[in-house]
Structures are given as structure tokens and as C-alpha cells.
Design a protein around this motif. Structure first.
Motif, PDB file in Angstrom:
ATOM      1  N   ALA A  56       0.838  -1.203   0.000  1.00  0.00           N
ATOM      2  CA  ALA A  56       0.000   0.000   0.000  1.00  0.00           C
ATOM      3  C   ALA A  56       0.871   1.250   0.000  1.00  0.00           C
ATOM      4  O   ALA A  56       0.605   2.203  -0.732  1.00  0.00           O
ATOM      5  CB  ALA A  56      -0.922  -0.002   1.211  1.00  0.00           C
ATOM      6  N   ALA A  57       1.923   1.244   0.799  1.00  0.00           N
ATOM      7  CA  ALA A  57       2.820   2.402   0.846  1.00  0.00           C
ATOM      8  C   ALA A  57       3.467   2.654  -0.509  1.00  0.00           C
ATOM      9  O   ALA A  57       3.581   3.806  -0.951  1.00  0.00           O
ATOM     10  CB  ALA A  57       3.890   2.199   1.915  1.00  0.00           C
ATOM     11  N   ASN A  58       3.872   1.589  -1.189  1.00  0.00           N
ATOM     12  CA  ASN A  58       4.470   1.750  -2.523  1.00  0.00           C
ATOM     13  C   ASN A  58       3.466   2.320  -3.510  1.00  0.00           C
ATOM     14  O   ASN A  58       3.791   3.198  -4.307  1.00  0.00           O
ATOM     15  CB  ASN A  58       5.020   0.418  -3.034  1.00  0.00           C
ATOM     16  CG  ASN A  58       6.305   0.017  -2.348  1.00  0.00           C
ATOM     17  OD1 ASN A  58       7.007   0.850  -1.786  1.00  0.00           O
ATOM     18  ND2 ASN A  58       6.613  -1.260  -2.380  1.00  0.00           N
ATOM     19  N   ALA A  59       2.230   1.813  -3.474  1.00  0.00           N
ATOM     20  CA  ALA A  59       1.190   2.310  -4.376  1.00  0.00           C
ATOM     21  C   ALA A  59       0.877   3.778  -4.105  1.00  0.00           C
ATOM     22  O   ALA A  59       0.694   4.574  -5.039  1.00  0.00           O
ATOM     23  CB  ALA A  59      -0.073   1.463  -4.238  1.00  0.00           C
ATOM     24  N   ILE A  60       0.856   4.151  -2.836  1.00  0.00           N
ATOM     25  CA  ILE A  60       0.601   5.547  -2.469  1.00  0.00           C
ATOM     26  C   ILE A  60       1.736   6.437  -2.956  1.00  0.00           C
ATOM     27  O   ILE A  60       1.512   7.528  -3.474  1.00  0.00           O
ATOM     28  CB  ILE A  60       0.389   5.681  -0.949  1.00  0.00           C
ATOM     29  CG1 ILE A  60      -0.929   5.003  -0.560  1.00  0.00           C
ATOM     30  CG2 ILE A  60       0.435   7.136  -0.502  1.00  0.00           C
ATOM     31  CD1 ILE A  60      -1.096   4.786   0.924  1.00  0.00           C
ATOM     32  N   GLU A  61       2.951   5.962  -2.809  1.00  0.00           N
ATOM     33  CA  GLU A  61       4.106   6.736  -3.274  1.00  0.00           C
ATOM     34  C   GLU A  61       4.042   6.962  -4.778  1.00  0.00           C
ATOM     35  O   GLU A  61       4.289   8.061  -5.262  1.00  0.00           O
ATOM     36  CB  GLU A  61       5.402   6.017  -2.892  1.00  0.00           C
ATOM     37  CG  GLU A  61       6.642   6.826  -3.210  1.00  0.00           C
ATOM     38  CD  GLU A  61       7.912   6.156  -2.714  1.00  0.00           C
ATOM     39  OE1 GLU A  61       8.915   6.876  -2.605  1.00  0.00           O
ATOM     40  OE2 GLU A  61       7.915   4.948  -2.442  1.00  0.00           O
ATOM     41  N   VAL A  62       3.683   5.931  -5.527  1.00  0.00           N
ATOM     42  CA  VAL A  62       3.552   6.065  -6.985  1.00  0.00           C
ATOM     43  C   VAL A  62       2.441   7.057  -7.327  1.00  0.00           C
ATOM     44  O   VAL A  62       2.608   7.928  -8.180  1.00  0.00           O
ATOM     45  CB  VAL A  62       3.282   4.684  -7.641  1.00  0.00           C
ATOM     46  CG1 VAL A  62       2.856   4.834  -9.090  1.00  0.00           C
ATOM     47  CG2 VAL A  62       4.514   3.800  -7.531  1.00  0.00           C
ATOM     48  N   ALA A  63       1.302   6.933  -6.648  1.00  0.00           N
ATOM     49  CA  ALA A  63       0.167   7.824  -6.924  1.00  0.00           C
ATOM     50  C   ALA A  63       0.494   9.276  -6.598  1.00  0.00           C
ATOM     51  O   ALA A  63       0.184  10.174  -7.378  1.00  0.00           O
ATOM     52  CB  ALA A  63      -1.057   7.364  -6.136  1.00  0.00           C
ATOM     53  N   THR A  64       1.134   9.516  -5.455  1.00  0.00           N
ATOM     54  CA  THR A  64       1.460  10.895  -5.092  1.00  0.00           C
ATOM     55  C   THR A  64       2.528  11.481  -6.010  1.00  0.00           C
ATOM     56  O   THR A  64       2.524  12.675  -6.276  1.00  0.00           O
ATOM     57  CB  THR A  64       1.895  11.008  -3.612  1.00  0.00           C
ATOM     58  OG1 THR A  64       2.987  10.132  -3.367  1.00  0.00           O
ATOM     59  CG2 THR A  64       0.753  10.675  -2.680  1.00  0.00           C
ATOM     60  N   ALA A  65       3.409  10.627  -6.534  1.00  0.00           N
ATOM     61  CA  ALA A  65       4.398  11.110  -7.506  1.00  0.00           C
ATOM     62  C   ALA A  65       3.718  11.558  -8.795  1.00  0.00           C
ATOM     63  O   ALA A  65       4.258  12.372  -9.544  1.00  0.00           O
ATOM     64  CB  ALA A  65       5.423  10.018  -7.804  1.00  0.00           C
ATOM     65  N   LYS A  66       2.518  11.041  -9.035  1.00  0.00           N
ATOM     66  CA  LYS A  66       1.729  11.427 -10.213  1.00  0.00           C
ATOM     67  C   LYS A  66       0.703  12.494  -9.855  1.00  0.00           C
ATOM     68  O   LYS A  66      -0.298  12.677 -10.541  1.00  0.00           O
ATOM     69  CB  LYS A  66       1.029  10.198 -10.795  1.00  0.00           C
ATOM     70  CG  LYS A  66       1.993   9.171 -11.340  1.00  0.00           C
ATOM     71  CD  LYS A  66       1.243   7.964 -11.872  1.00  0.00           C
ATOM     72  CE  LYS A  66       2.226   6.933 -12.415  1.00  0.00           C
ATOM     73  NZ  LYS A  66       1.548   5.746 -12.945  1.00  0.00           N
ATOM     74  N   ASP A  67       0.938  13.199  -8.749  1.00  0.00           N
ATOM     75  CA  ASP A  67       0.086  14.285  -8.264  1.00  0.00           C
ATOM     76  C   ASP A  67      -1.342  13.842  -7.950  1.00  0.00           C
ATOM     77  O   ASP A  67      -2.290  14.605  -8.107  1.00  0.00           O
ATOM     78  CB  ASP A  67       0.077  15.463  -9.253  1.00  0.00           C
ATOM     79  CG  ASP A  67       1.429  16.140  -9.348  1.00  0.00           C
ATOM     80  OD1 ASP A  67       2.116  16.230  -8.302  1.00  0.00           O
ATOM     81  OD2 ASP A  67       1.817  16.552 -10.448  1.00  0.00           O
ATOM     82  N   LYS A  68      -1.507  12.610  -7.502  1.00  0.00           N
ATOM     83  CA  LYS A  68      -2.802  12.107  -7.065  1.00  0.00           C
ATOM     84  C   LYS A  68      -2.875  12.215  -5.550  1.00  0.00           C
ATOM     85  O   LYS A  68      -1.887  11.997  -4.850  1.00  0.00           O
ATOM     86  CB  LYS A  68      -2.997  10.638  -7.465  1.00  0.00           C
ATOM     87  CG  LYS A  68      -2.890  10.378  -8.943  1.00  0.00           C
ATOM     88  CD  LYS A  68      -4.111  10.853  -9.650  1.00  0.00           C
ATOM     89  CE  LYS A  68      -3.998  10.520 -11.127  1.00  0.00           C
ATOM     90  NZ  LYS A  68      -5.060  11.082 -11.900  1.00  0.00           N
ATOM     91  N   THR A  69      -4.032  12.546  -5.048  1.00  0.00           N
ATOM     92  CA  THR A  69      -4.245  12.586  -3.607  1.00  0.00           C
ATOM     93  C   THR A  69      -4.740  11.220  -3.161  1.00  0.00           C
ATOM     94  O   THR A  69      -5.657  10.664  -3.763  1.00  0.00           O
ATOM     95  CB  THR A  69      -5.281  13.657  -3.233  1.00  0.00           C
ATOM     96  OG1 THR A  69      -4.788  14.922  -3.664  1.00  0.00           O
ATOM     97  CG2 THR A  69      -5.529  13.684  -1.738  1.00  0.00           C
ATOM     98  N   VAL A  70      -4.126  10.699  -2.132  1.00  0.00           N
ATOM     99  CA  VAL A  70      -4.495   9.378  -1.627  1.00  0.00           C
ATOM    100  C   VAL A  70      -4.829   9.505  -0.147  1.00  0.00           C
ATOM    101  O   VAL A  70      -4.069  10.089   0.618  1.00  0.00           O
ATOM    102  CB  VAL A  70      -3.336   8.371  -1.820  1.00  0.00           C
ATOM    103  CG1 VAL A  70      -3.708   7.010  -1.259  1.00  0.00           C
ATOM    104  CG2 VAL A  70      -2.951   8.276  -3.282  1.00  0.00           C
ATOM    105  N   HIS A  71      -5.966   8.946   0.229  1.00  0.00           N
ATOM    106  CA  HIS A  71      -6.360   8.890   1.637  1.00  0.00           C
ATOM    107  C   HIS A  71      -6.325   7.413   2.024  1.00  0.00           C
ATOM    108  O   HIS A  71      -6.901   6.574   1.334  1.00  0.00           O
ATOM    109  CB  HIS A  71      -7.755   9.472   1.828  1.00  0.00           C
ATOM    110  CG  HIS A  71      -7.853  10.875   1.326  1.00  0.00           C
ATOM    111  ND1 HIS A  71      -7.378  11.954   2.034  1.00  0.00           N
ATOM    112  CD2 HIS A  71      -8.324  11.362   0.159  1.00  0.00           C
ATOM    113  CE1 HIS A  71      -7.580  13.052   1.330  1.00  0.00           C
ATOM    114  NE2 HIS A  71      -8.148  12.716   0.189  1.00  0.00           N
ATOM    115  N   PHE A  72      -5.655   7.124   3.110  1.00  0.00           N
ATOM    116  CA  PHE A  72      -5.423   5.722   3.451  1.00  0.00           C
ATOM    117  C   PHE A  72      -5.425   5.548   4.962  1.00  0.00           C
ATOM    118  O   PHE A  72      -4.911   6.379   5.695  1.00  0.00           O
ATOM    119  CB  PHE A  72      -4.069   5.293   2.875  1.00  0.00           C
ATOM    120  CG  PHE A  72      -3.680   3.886   3.209  1.00  0.00           C
ATOM    121  CD1 PHE A  72      -4.263   2.813   2.564  1.00  0.00           C
ATOM    122  CD2 PHE A  72      -2.723   3.635   4.171  1.00  0.00           C
ATOM    123  CE1 PHE A  72      -3.908   1.506   2.868  1.00  0.00           C
ATOM    124  CE2 PHE A  72      -2.347   2.341   4.485  1.00  0.00           C
ATOM    125  CZ  PHE A  72      -2.948   1.268   3.830  1.00  0.00           C
TER     126      PHE A  72
END
Length: 95
Positions: free
Chosen positions: A16-32
Motif C-alpha cells: 500500500a505504501a508503494n502504491a501511495i508513493e507512486v500515486a502521489t508522484a503522479k500528483d494524485k491525492t491518496v487517503h489511506f
């Protein structure tokens, strides 16, 4: 090692942390939020090195039901109390 005094590590959240890191690098907001029931029993080094009998598995199995019920009760209470709250709208956040 980076944290020589650590006696336990939560590993499953790494994906999950890796997926969040990838998403935030693509300027996506992630709530987890991750709520876990922990049933593993860390052993002192001297017990591991002495090759003592494999007590951890039996002990952990005995705690699994308790750990899962505790996590479920916490989650139900958390939701009942009105949490988690929806994220505030951020005008700079397109997501």
C-alpha cells in the motif's frame, strides 16, 4: 540496519505504501487508513539463537482470533464515532 532497536516490523502495508508513493508522484491525492490486529510474537535474540522449540506459531495462533476481534471492534467503534471524516476539499487538489 537502519533501526537496530526495532523488535517488530509491519510488512503487509509495504505494498500500500508503494502504491501511495507512486500515486502521489503522479500528483494524485491518496487517503489511506490501515487498522491491524497483531498476533505475531517477537522473540528476544537469545531465544532465536538458542534454537528453542517453535513456540511462536502455536502462541500466535492462539492470539489470532483475539487480535482480529480487537481490530474489528476498534474499527466498528471508529466508524460509529463518526470517523473517518471525509477529507476537506482542497482547491489546489484536482482529485
Amino acid at each position: 540496519t537502519l533501526f537496530p532497536k526495532a523488535i517488530a516490523v509491519e510488512m503487509e502495508g509495504l505494498g500500500a505504501a508503494n502504491a501511495i508513493e507512486v500515486a502521489t508522484a503522479k500528483d494524485k491525492t491518496v487517503h489511506f487508513l490501515m487498522i491491524r490486529g497483531i498476533s505475531d510474537l517477537p522473540r528476544p535474540e537469545e531465544q532465536v539463537e538458542e534454537n528453542r522449540p517453535k513456540q511462536g506459531t502455536d502462541e500466535r495462533d492462539a492470539w489470532k482470533k483475539y487480535a482480529s476481534e480487537t481490530a474489528a471492534a476498534f474499527t466498528a467503534s471508529f466508524i460509529k464515532s463518526g470517523l473517518p471524516k471525509p477529507p476537506r476539499n482542497n482547491p489546489e487538489d484536482p482529485g
